[in-house]
Design an enzyme around this catalytic site. Structure first.
Site, PDB file in Angstrom:
ATOM      1  N   VAL A   1       0.032   1.994   0.250  1.00  0.00           N
ATOM      2  CA  VAL A   1      -0.336   1.422  -1.043  1.00  0.00           C
ATOM      3  C   VAL A   1      -0.634  -0.063  -0.858  1.00  0.00           C
ATOM      4  CG1 VAL A   1       0.366   1.052  -3.433  1.00  0.00           C
ATOM      5  CG2 VAL A   1       1.161   3.083  -2.209  1.00  0.00           C
TER       6      VAL A   1
ATOM      7  N   LYS B   1      -3.559   3.554  -3.665  1.00  0.00           N
ATOM      8  CA  LYS B   1      -2.930   4.443  -2.686  1.00  0.00           C
ATOM      9  C   LYS B   1      -4.015   5.071  -1.823  1.00  0.00           C
ATOM     10  CE  LYS B   1      -0.737   8.363  -3.850  1.00  0.00           C
ATOM     11  NZ  LYS B   1       0.378   9.233  -4.303  1.00  0.00           N
TER      12      LYS B   1
ATOM     13  N   ASP C   1       9.002  15.782  -8.330  1.00  0.00           N
ATOM     14  CA  ASP C   1       9.464  14.796  -7.337  1.00  0.00           C
ATOM     15  C   ASP C   1       9.999  13.541  -8.021  1.00  0.00           C
ATOM     16  OD1 ASP C   1      10.039  13.888  -4.797  1.00  0.00           O
ATOM     17  OD2 ASP C   1       8.048  13.066  -4.432  1.00  0.00           O
TER      18      ASP C   1
END
Length: 836
Positions: free
Chosen positions: A531, A546, A655
């Site tokens: 990033v 990213k 996540d």
């Protein structure tokens, strides 16, 4: 929840009673001893108290008795090996049992696993020569042994256990010499831990016979002599810990044979000679600690340049000479580097600036000279920098002012001169140390340095020197004003027709914005790429980019999934993807990148765990107060509620963790990284309605719901579990902390303290805030005379976290209800006059 009903004893045909992880309390019913056919009783990970009923210990048919991690006490019956002759698994770890281990245990000849760790057992360990089937023996963290010379004689009785895989006796009171019979254990042994015992003598000469060892932990014993060279035979070894012994001689070069080694700790011994250069063959090594020894010679470039080192490299407190090799610049991901207390000389290598992952850099007590190199300005994540007690000179670089995360700067006892900077870390006298630099002047008044003054000749020379730059600057300024006017005019017209969301960013633009992927623009490294920070020229927005590493398995799928996930979601607490780049690079290779809003305050992970824990302790400059943490918790719950229940197509994040929660300038939380997100086919919470199985949806260890590991489909409840693990926001402990192992989790840690002992498990920063608020003059002083609103709120917060993280998915609380409860807590705090 509740007690175990005694009526279970009436089930005369029952053969297996399996009740772990059910929040059961009270005592174990004596009536369970009436189950004449019972073979398995598993009651682990509950809150049971009292003792194991004698009637159960007389069930001769019993093969499995597991009461691990409860609050049971009492002693083991002397005849246990006779009354339970068919026992195969006996687990009582994490309880409060006391007294000796009965010699009769050796009569239970079918025993495969004997686990008694973390109790208060004492006395000697009997011979276990009849336990031929034994595979796991765990006696860790008791009070076994007396410090006497024969404490470890029982080890030699295990020679007949040809299938032994794990032997852990660390953290006891075993004395005597480490017996040579350890070398004769089965080659099936993978885990050997004898550390933290008052043993002595040499390491077993035949230690290299244990060719399948993956962990060898012999730290904090009294071991002396050299390390056997045949340790190089342990080619499966992953962790080697020999710290804090009295080992001497040279470090055997055969350590270079251990190609799977990831952690090697030899700190606190009396090793001498040189550092073996063939340690560079350990290509998987992430942590190496050779500190506090008597090593001499130069630092091998091959070792200090081992690029796999990412966690810890300490060579401090030795007698090393020569220079710090240029190859240190290969350690781009290293977090902790300590070469202090040696006799290293010459200049600080400019290549050190390549180590952009450094959080702690300790180079004090050496002979370094010259200037601090400009390249050090790249270490923007640094939190501790110690260059004291060297011969460094020149001015103190102003770029140190811009190190936002720097919390300790020690430049004492060098030969620095000129004006001391006044911004950044230099505003804090308690964090900045410059004593012993007699030529420094200026700075903040608290440093009590002399005022800076210039002689007439210096002033004239300075003015003459600055004439040309001033003229050049004025010329450039005139041109810049004209160009700026033109630019602003064009930008105004362009903004009428171009919005951020419609930008079509090319590979060329990404290269320009990131200065050709310059390390100075790098702000993070993730599982699928890097990033970078940049400014889009089209609109002047600061963005985070990213860049996907498409060579990484799953990166392309993550890119596609994230693009699909964020296409139609809009919420103030979700990280906004501004645009994407999908094309080819200058070599014709596929190129994928995502452009996000830039969050100036980084991630929640940065604030909770700003740098790695190491032996000497940790600290933290970033501090989230109590209300800020509650606000972030509400933000994350609101984002999940939107994804689960308010989207046109319901979505599961899959996540959720602190590093995926980003904080903007106002400390508002934004959930990001949808690379693993999945859609649900309908609005039902039924996990069977999911779009696809979660096979392959791994999430992150410590945060992923336990059912995912068993192949269960993804579900909203999986996200709720991950949210519950965010208990770490208030405890300060990560779920992957080394204290959480062997089925002991952060949830167990919290559950044991709720509600009476919540202050014992709470982050010290919050406790300090509480004390401040409750002191005379504090906002809660009057209120807290009758009721501690902070303690009450913490108890409720922990209960919410535990309700989210129960093992059974269908029993978890709804995220909608979580958001409501959190807002009630915040409103109650505000009503009491507490605003953080």
């Amino acid at each position: 929840m509740g007690n175990i009903p005694a009526s279970l004893g009436n089930l005369s045909s029952l053969e297996s009673l399996y009740l772990p992880r059910n929040n059961l309390s009270g005592s174990i019913p004596e009536a369970l001893g009436d189950l004449i056919r019972i073979r398995e009783i598993a009651l682990g990970l509950n809150w049971l108290s009292g003792s194991i009923p004698r009637a159960i210990l007389n069930c001769t048919s019993l093969a499995v008795l597991d009461v691990t991690e409860n609050q049971l006490q009492g002693s083991l019956p002397t005849d246990i090996g006779f009354t339970l002759p068919n026992l195969e698994f006996f687990g009582i770890s994490y309880n409060q049992f006391s007294g000796p281990i009965p010699p009769s245990i050796s009569n239970a000849t079918n025993l495969v696993e004997l686990e008694t760790g973390l109790n208060n057992l004492s006395g000697g360990v009997p011979f276990l020569e009849n336990l031929h089937k034994l595979q796991r023996l765990l006696f860790s963290a008791n009070h076994l042994g007396s410090g006497g010379p024969h404490d470890l004689s029982f080890l030699c009785s295990l020679g007949n256990a040809t299938g032994l895989k794990m032997l852990r006796i660390e953290d006891n009171s075993f004395g005597g010499i480490m017996p040579d019979c350890l070398s004769n254990f089965s080659t099936t042994l993978t885990d050997l831990a004898t550390g933290e015992n008052p043993t002595f003598g040499e390491m077993p000469r035949g230690i290299g016979n244990l060719v399948n060892l993956t962990r060898l932990l012999m730290h904090s014993n009294g071991l002396s002599g050299g390390v056997p060279s045949n340790i190089g035979n342990l080619r499966n070894l992953v962790v080697l810990n020999l710290r804090n012994n009295k080992l001497s001689g040279v470090i055997p070069s055969s350590l270079g044979n251990l190609e799977k080694l990831t952690v090697a700790t030899l700190k606190g011994n009396s090793f001498e000679g040189i550092i073996p250069s063939n340690l560079s063959k350990c290509q998987n090594l992430i942590a190496l600690d050779l500190s506090h020894n008597n090593l001499s010679g130069t630092i091998p470039p091959e070792v200090v340049g081992l690029s796999s080192l990412s966690a810890h490299l300490s060579l401090s407190r030795n007698h090393l000479t020569g220079v710090l090799p240029f190859e240190v610049g290969n350690l781009k991901l290293l977090a902790y580097l300590d070469v202090s207390g040696n006799m290293l000389r010459d200049k600080i290598p400019a290549s050190l600036g390549n180590c952009e992952g450094l959080l702690v850099l300790e180079m004090q007590d050496n002979l370094f000279h010259g200037f601090i190199p400009q390249s050090i300005s790249s270490l923007r994540s640094i939190e501790e920098l110690d260059l004291s007690h060297n011969n460094l000179s020149g001015e103190i670089p102003k770029f140190l002012e811009a190190f936002d995360f720097l919390r300790i700067l020690n430049l004492s006892y060098n030969d620095f001169e000129g004006m001391l900077p006044i911004e950044g870390i230099f505003k804090n006298m308690s964090a900045t140390f410059v004593i012993g630099n007699d030529k420094l002047c200026g700075g903040m008044p608290e440093f009590q340095l002399p005022k800076c003054s210039f002689s007439a000749s210096q002033t004239k020379k300075f003015a003459h020197k600055m004439q040309l730059p001033i003229f050049i600057f004025l010329g450039f300024l005139s041109v810049a004003l004209v160009l700026a006017s033109l630019y602003l005019y064009r930008l105004k017209r362009k903004r009428e027709s171009v919005s951020t969301s419609s930008l079509n960013v090319s590979y060329r633009t990404i290269v320009q914005v990131t200065d050709n992927f310059s390390s100075e623009k790098l702000i993070g490294v993730g599982g699928f790429g890097c990033v970078y920070k940049g400014i889009l020229h089209e609109n002047g927005n600061i963005v985070a980019i990213k860049v996907l590493n498409l060579l990484h398995r799953g990166a392309l799928k993550s890119f596609i999934d994230e693009c699909e996930a964020v296409r139609n979601i809009r919420h103030r607490n979700l990280l906004k993807v501004l645009t994407v780049c999908s094309g080819v690079d200058y070599q014709g290779n596929d190129f994928k990148a995502l452009v996000y809003e830039y969050m100036v305050n980084g991630s929640l992970e940065d604030w909770l765990h700003p740098y790695p824990r190491h032996d000497e302790g940790i600290g933290c400059t970033k501090k989230l107060n109590f209300v800020q943490r509650i606000n972030v918790a509400i933000d994350v719950a609101s984002a999940l509620d939107y994804l689960h229940h308010q989207c046109q197509r319901s979505m599961v994040h899959c996540d959720l963790k602190p590093s995926n929660v980003l904080l903007d300038a106002e400390m508002v939380g934004h959930v990001g990284d949808f690379g693993l997100a999945k859609f649900l086919l309908n609005t039902s919470s039924d996990a069977s309605a999911n779009q696809m199985s979660s096979a392959g949806v791994r999430g992150t260890v410590g945060y992923a719901a336990p059912e995912y590991a068993m192949g269960s489909d993804i579900s909203r409840e999986g996200d709720v579990y991950s949210y519950g693990v965010l208990l770490e926001m208030f405890t300060g402990f990560s779920p992957t902390n080394e204290m959480f192992k062997d089925n002991y989790s952060i949830c167990n840690f919290v559950a044991a303290a709720v509600p009476e002992r919540v202050l014992e498990i709470t982050d010290d920063i919050l406790l300090q805030e509480r004390e401040s608020c409750m002191s005379p003059g504090g906002p809660l002083y009057g209120h807290c005379k009758t009721k501690d609103i902070i303690q009450e709120s913490l108890a409720t917060l922990y209960e919410i976290g535990l309700a989210c993280s129960v093992v059974a998915p269908r029993e978890r609380v709804s995220i909608t209800e979580v958001a409501v409860q959190l807002r009630l807590i915040r409103n109650k705090l505000y009503a009491s006059g507490f605003h953080g």
